[in-house]
Design a protein around this motif. Structure first.
Motif, PDB file in Angstrom:
ATOM      1  N   HIS A 247       0.816  -1.212   0.000  1.00 19.91           N
ATOM      2  CA  HIS A 247       0.000   0.000   0.000  1.00 19.91           C
ATOM      3  C   HIS A 247       0.855   1.270   0.000  1.00 19.91           C
ATOM      4  CE1 HIS A 247      -3.378  -2.694   1.026  1.00 19.91           C
ATOM      5  NE2 HIS A 247      -4.116  -1.737   0.488  1.00 19.91           N
ATOM      6  N   VAL A 250       2.478   1.415  -3.832  1.00 16.10           N
ATOM      7  CA  VAL A 250       1.537   1.754  -4.896  1.00 16.10           C
ATOM      8  C   VAL A 250       1.311   3.264  -4.975  1.00 16.10           C
ATOM      9  CG1 VAL A 250      -0.657   1.700  -3.617  1.00 16.10           C
ATOM     10  CG2 VAL A 250      -0.570   0.862  -5.990  1.00 16.10           C
ATOM     11  N   ASN A 254       5.683   4.217 -10.749  1.00 14.31           N
ATOM     12  CA  ASN A 254       6.065   2.843 -11.054  1.00 14.31           C
ATOM     13  C   ASN A 254       7.572   2.677 -11.220  1.00 14.31           C
ATOM     14  OD1 ASN A 254       5.502   0.079 -11.757  1.00 14.31           O
ATOM     15  ND2 ASN A 254       5.879   0.633 -13.889  1.00 14.31           N
ATOM     16  N   VAL A 282       2.574  -8.699  -7.558  1.00 13.32           N
ATOM     17  CA  VAL A 282       1.295  -8.089  -7.179  1.00 13.32           C
ATOM     18  C   VAL A 282       1.204  -6.665  -7.711  1.00 13.32           C
ATOM     19  CG1 VAL A 282      -0.121  -7.334  -5.233  1.00 13.32           C
ATOM     20  CG2 VAL A 282       1.021  -9.552  -5.144  1.00 13.32           C
ATOM     21  N   LEU A 283       2.318  -5.937  -7.660  1.00  8.27           N
ATOM     22  CA  LEU A 283       2.330  -4.569  -8.184  1.00  8.27           C
ATOM     23  C   LEU A 283       2.100  -4.555  -9.693  1.00  8.27           C
ATOM     24  CD1 LEU A 283       5.302  -2.988  -6.189  1.00  8.27           C
ATOM     25  CD2 LEU A 283       2.882  -2.373  -6.007  1.00  8.27           C
ATOM     26  N   ASN A 285       0.368  -6.734 -11.345  1.00  8.55           N
ATOM     27  CA  ASN A 285      -1.059  -7.009 -11.525  1.00  8.55           C
ATOM     28  C   ASN A 285      -1.890  -5.757 -11.257  1.00  8.55           C
ATOM     29  OD1 ASN A 285      -3.192  -9.212 -11.876  1.00  8.55           O
ATOM     30  ND2 ASN A 285      -3.829  -8.258  -9.942  1.00  8.55           N
ATOM     31  N   HIS A 286      -1.464  -4.980 -10.257  1.00  7.03           N
ATOM     32  CA  HIS A 286      -2.169  -3.738  -9.930  1.00  7.03           C
ATOM     33  C   HIS A 286      -2.057  -2.740 -11.083  1.00  7.03           C
ATOM     34  CE1 HIS A 286      -2.867   0.204  -8.012  1.00  7.03           C
ATOM     35  NE2 HIS A 286      -3.659  -0.458  -7.187  1.00  7.03           N
ATOM     36  N   ASN A 287      -0.899  -2.699 -11.723  1.00  5.05           N
ATOM     37  CA  ASN A 287      -0.716  -1.792 -12.860  1.00  5.05           C
ATOM     38  C   ASN A 287      -1.643  -2.153 -14.015  1.00  5.05           C
ATOM     39  OD1 ASN A 287       1.290  -0.380 -11.528  1.00  5.05           O
ATOM     40  ND2 ASN A 287       2.965  -1.532 -12.466  1.00  5.05           N
ATOM     41  N   ASN A 289      -4.541  -4.182 -13.846  1.00  7.83           N
ATOM     42  CA  ASN A 289      -5.971  -4.329 -13.559  1.00  7.83           C
ATOM     43  C   ASN A 289      -6.520  -3.325 -12.552  1.00  7.83           C
ATOM     44  OD1 ASN A 289      -5.965  -6.726 -15.200  1.00  7.83           O
ATOM     45  ND2 ASN A 289      -5.057  -7.819 -13.468  1.00  7.83           N
ATOM     46  N   GLY A 290      -5.626  -2.532 -11.960  1.00 10.89           N
ATOM     47  CA  GLY A 290      -6.091  -1.542 -11.003  1.00 10.89           C
ATOM     48  C   GLY A 290      -6.419  -2.107  -9.638  1.00 10.89           C
ATOM     49  N   ARG A 291      -6.028  -3.355  -9.399  1.00 10.35           N
ATOM     50  CA  ARG A 291      -6.252  -3.967  -8.085  1.00 10.35           C
ATOM     51  C   ARG A 291      -5.140  -4.975  -7.823  1.00 10.35           C
ATOM     52  NH1 ARG A 291     -10.157  -6.178 -11.532  1.00 10.35           N
ATOM     53  NH2 ARG A 291     -10.027  -8.453 -11.772  1.00 10.35           N
ATOM     54  N   PHE A 292      -4.980  -5.352  -6.542  1.00 10.83           N
ATOM     55  CA  PHE A 292      -3.881  -6.229  -6.159  1.00 10.83           C
ATOM     56  C   PHE A 292      -4.115  -7.681  -6.554  1.00 10.83           C
ATOM     57  CE2 PHE A 292      -3.093  -2.861  -2.842  1.00 10.83           C
ATOM     58  CZ  PHE A 292      -1.917  -2.407  -3.421  1.00 10.83           C
TER      59      PHE A 292
END
Length: 293
Positions: A247, A250, A254, A282-283, A285-287, A289-292
């Motif tokens: 958290h 993020v 980047n 995980v980061l 994936n967040h980039n 899809n916008g979620r972890f």
């Protein structure tokens, strides 16, 4: 290719060449062939060609860090590789020096730094070697500075030749260098004669930005028993700790995350490569899809 002019290369059979290169790593005759390298440029180039081909091998790193390997040859090997990388294209000197310093231990880095004239001509390499020092070799380096009447202002002035993002990257990847620079900046007596206030303020701003992550790591150490965490299997560890790291990361751009993660791991808030790779995955994936998850 200078090494092809070596008499040893011209007059040796393939078996003799192979036997010789095997003996290099045994180290019994290192003083002898180091002496020849210092006298015969073509022979030196031949040895460097071999070491460069096998630079990722642990045996090569052991050899480069032997006490008998002089600083002048170490520096020459660094620039030998520099030329190789430059010719190959897609070359960035900062990244190259960052990789090279991982081949050298703190003591060998100190030996190269003691070549004051050569180091003054290459501040980028100098800073990366400084980042390779440990507390013991830092103290030895300060002794060298005092012996050369080299002021702390001049040491800090090295950073004036680098871009802010380069300095920040180096400091995030070298907690020891960061701590020493912070101490030097706090010592106002050392800086009273520093006329370049702008450069000093820029460096102070970079140090302050790294300090934010130092405080974050301290807060993680207070909230979790990291000694117990290290002794647990990855899946048994407290997932809240990694959630806190995620958290915070993020929130930053980047392109800065990987270096900050290196700093966090270096300070113990991230324990091992498994956690590091998990966080990066995980980061990513967040980039996308916008979620972890």
């Amino acid at each position: 290719m200078l090494w092809k002019n070596s008499e040893f290369w011209k007059n040796s059979s393939p078996k003799e060449m192979l036997d010789f290169f095997q003996q290099i790593h045994e180290g019994e005759h290192i003083r002898d062939w180091v002496e020849i390298m210092q006298k015969d440029e073509a022979f030196c180039d031949l040895i460097f060609e071999y070491l460069w081909l096998f630079r990722s091998e642990s045996e090569t790193r052991v050899l480069l860090n032997k006490e008998e390997f002089p600083s002048s040859l170490l520096l020459r090997f660094i620039y030998f590789g520099y030329g190789k990388q430059f010719i190959s294209g897609n070359f960035e000197s900062g990244n190259y020096f960052s990789q090279v310093k991982t081949m050298l231990d703190p003591l060998q880095s100190l030996k190269i730094l003691s070549l004051s004239e050569e180091m003054d001509r290459d501040p980028t390499l100098k800073i990366h070697l400084l980042a390779n020092l440990d507390p013991q070799t830092w103290e030895a380096y300060f002794d060298i500075l005092e012996g050369n009447s080299f002021t702390m202002q001049a040491l800090l002035g090295i950073f004036a030749n680098l871009r802010e993002n380069e300095i920040r990257k180096i400091l995030l990847n070298s907690p020891t260098l960061y701590y020493y620079l912070r101490m030097m900046m706090v010592s106002r007596d050392q800086l009273e004669s520093d006329k370049d206030k702008k450069s000093k303020d820029i460096l102070q701003g970079i140090l302050d930005s790294v300090h934010v992550w130092e405080l974050f790591c301290l807060s993680v150490q207070e909230k979790f028993n990291l000694t117990e965490e290290k002794n647990k299997k990855p899946k048994e560890r407290d997932s809240l700790r990694l959630s806190l790291v995620l958290h915070e990361l993020v929130k930053v751009p980047n392109h800065e995350r990987a270096d900050i993660l290196v700093y966090i791991k270096g300070n113990g808030a991230v324990i091992d490569e498994w956690e590091e790779s998990t966080i990066l995955s995980v980061l990513e994936n967040h980039n996308k899809n916008g979620r972890f998850v």
